[in-house]
Write a protein that holds these residues in place. Structure first.
Motif, mmCIF file in Angstrom:
data_model
loop_
_atom_site.group_PDB
_atom_site.id
_atom_site.type_symbol
_atom_site.label_atom_id
_atom_site.label_comp_id
_atom_site.label_asym_id
_atom_site.label_seq_id
_atom_site.Cartn_x
_atom_site.Cartn_y
_atom_site.Cartn_z
ATOM 1 N N LYS A 1 -4.251 7.633 -3.939
ATOM 2 C CA LYS A 1 -4.659 6.553 -4.935
ATOM 3 C C LYS A 1 -4.836 5.205 -3.960
ATOM 4 O O LYS A 1 -5.803 4.566 -4.044
ATOM 5 N N THR A 2 -3.857 5.036 -3.168
ATOM 6 C CA THR A 2 -3.694 3.681 -2.317
ATOM 7 C C THR A 2 -4.943 3.799 -1.517
ATOM 8 O O THR A 2 -5.665 2.755 -1.425
ATOM 9 N N THR B 1 0.773 -1.200 0.020
ATOM 10 C CA THR B 1 -0.189 -0.076 0.232
ATOM 11 C C THR B 1 0.781 1.515 0.094
ATOM 12 O O THR B 1 0.847 1.866 0.863
ATOM 13 N N ASP C 1 -12.124 1.641 -0.498
ATOM 14 C CA ASP C 1 -13.242 1.334 -1.388
ATOM 15 C C ASP C 1 -13.425 -0.173 -1.038
ATOM 16 O O ASP C 1 -14.765 -0.732 -0.758
ATOM 17 N N ARG C 2 -12.174 -0.919 -1.000
ATOM 18 C CA ARG C 2 -12.301 -2.473 -0.896
ATOM 19 C C ARG C 2 -12.817 -2.757 0.615
ATOM 20 O O ARG C 2 -13.582 -3.514 0.617
ATOM 21 N N ARG D 1 -7.701 5.596 -1.643
ATOM 22 C CA ARG D 1 -8.891 5.348 -2.160
ATOM 23 C C ARG D 1 -9.214 3.896 -2.257
ATOM 24 O O ARG D 1 -10.427 3.330 -2.264
ATOM 25 N N GLU D 2 -8.221 3.066 -2.892
ATOM 26 C CA GLU D 2 -8.367 1.725 -3.272
ATOM 27 C C GLU D 2 -8.778 0.774 -1.964
ATOM 28 O O GLU D 2 -9.711 0.061 -2.306
ATOM 29 N N VAL D 3 -7.984 1.272 -0.984
ATOM 30 C CA VAL D 3 -8.235 0.179 0.068
ATOM 31 C C VAL D 3 -9.286 0.527 0.892
ATOM 32 O O VAL D 3 -10.318 -0.392 1.275
ATOM 33 N N LYS E 1 -18.909 4.063 2.636
ATOM 34 C CA LYS E 1 -18.530 5.152 1.436
ATOM 35 C C LYS E 1 -19.700 6.247 1.854
ATOM 36 O O LYS E 1 -20.733 5.962 1.989
#
Ligand SMILES: [Zn+2]
Length: 340
Positions: free
Chosen positions: A293-294, A242, A300-301, A296-298, A324
């Motif tokens: 970026k990281t 991450t 979101d998951r 948001r990805e984490v 969210k």
């Protein structure tokens, strides 16, 4: 019942002016001096005015494994509206802090170390501050003891990244290893970055002590440090790269059967800032665009998969769920339970 704001303020003022409240606020000694016991009677036992908090640990299960989060105190960021968030106006940061009922003059940044008991293993995620990063930090040893966690019984210390608040507790102030029997597990990308002589020599003066600290903290563990990449690190622990906060920052997914929890590390700082505003770039993020970026990805998951998270700088007990929202995310602290 409606409470008129003006009336409430007046009432509060009146209460503060009442002498008995003033007396309650004074020390027992002063109260006794003010009202001496009548001759021939024993003075009443002093009321317990201890201000110590309950020990800072909290347990929950991931399948049959037991997670204990342990508080290591906190650091203080003075004037958090000034320069703490690099890409937000001071007024916006002040508004976010006020909206979360947090102070705007000095912000506490809590430290939380995660322990995982899995079978015979006692695994630790990050090492705390070791009482070497300011007077308000360094509660981990006492809280470990209160939780029945013995540093000598730690089998692995797994590191998310090499910032001082995460690795200083590896060694004592005189450079002795704190975890006498532990293997130290580090992300290879993080190790490569911080141990590269070129990076160290090119670093800005303000960063040079961080490179020196990495050398110092890991030196006593020479021969029992393992570098890892993405994938299973130990049974029930999977490393997830991450990057952004630091070049090799790594989060760890804990699992047993279908149960999961994610040790986030510092993909976000305090949720009131970085979850509400995932686009905010805090001063500690080394590559802020990649960190966002990281993040948001984490987030979101974990929001989609409803995975319980542990955040190193979240308010204690520093674990819960992420949902969210229109503009960002919202943190829901996990329910406190009297039994694990
Ligand atoms: Zn940190």
């Amino acid at each position: 019942m409606d409470i008129d704001r003006r009336g409430f303020a007046v009432a509060t003022g009146a209460l503060l002016a009442m002498p008995f409240l003033t007396r309650l606020g004074s020390s027992p000694a002063a109260a006794q001096a003010a009202a001496p016991a009548p001759a021939g009677t024993a003075p009443a036992a002093a009321p317990n005015l201890a201000t110590a908090q309950a020990p800072g640990f909290f347990r929950f299960k991931v399948g049959s494994h037991i997670v204990t989060v342990v508080n290591d105190g906190y650091g203080v960021r003075p004037n958090p509206t000034q320069g703490f968030v690099r890409n937000a106006e001071p007024a916006a940061v002040e508004a976010a802090l006020k909206a979360a009922f947090l102070p705007t003059d000095a912000l506490r940044l809590p430290y939380t170390v995660t322990f995982l008991q899995a079978g015979e293993k006692l695994i630790m995620f990050d090492a705390g501050t070791g009482g070497q990063l300011g007077a308000t930090a360094g509660r981990m040893a006492a809280n470990m003891q209160a939780a029945g966690l013995d540093p000598a019984k730690v089998t692995e210390v797994i590191i998310t990244h090499f910032h001082g608040d995460h690795i200083s507790g590896l060694t004592t102030a005189d450079d002795k290893p704190v975890f006498a029997n532990a293997e130290i597990i580090v992300p290879k990308a993080e190790w490569d970055f911080w141990t590269d002589e070129g990076n160290a020599s090119r670093a800005a003066d303000a960063m040079k002590p961080a490179f020196a600290a990495v050398k110092r903290r890991f030196e006593p563990y020479k021969g029992r440090t393992r570098e890892i990449s993405d994938g299973e690190v130990l049974p029930g622990v999977v490393a997830l790269s991450t990057p952004g906060h630091t070049p090799g920052h790594t989060s760890y997914l804990l699992s047993d059967g279908s149960a999961q929890a994610l040790v986030l590390g510092d993909i976000t700082n305090r949720p009131e800032l970085n979850l509400a505003h995932p686009n905010w770039h805090l001063v500690f993020d080394m590559d802020a665009d990649l960190a966002e970026k990281t993040r948001r990805e984490v987030l979101d998951r974990v929001a989609t998969d409803r995975i319980r998270c542990i955040g190193y700088h979240f308010p204690f007990p520093a674990n819960g769920y992420v949902a969210k929202e229109a503009e960002g995310y919202r943190f829901f602290p996990a329910d406190w339970t009297p039994e694990v």
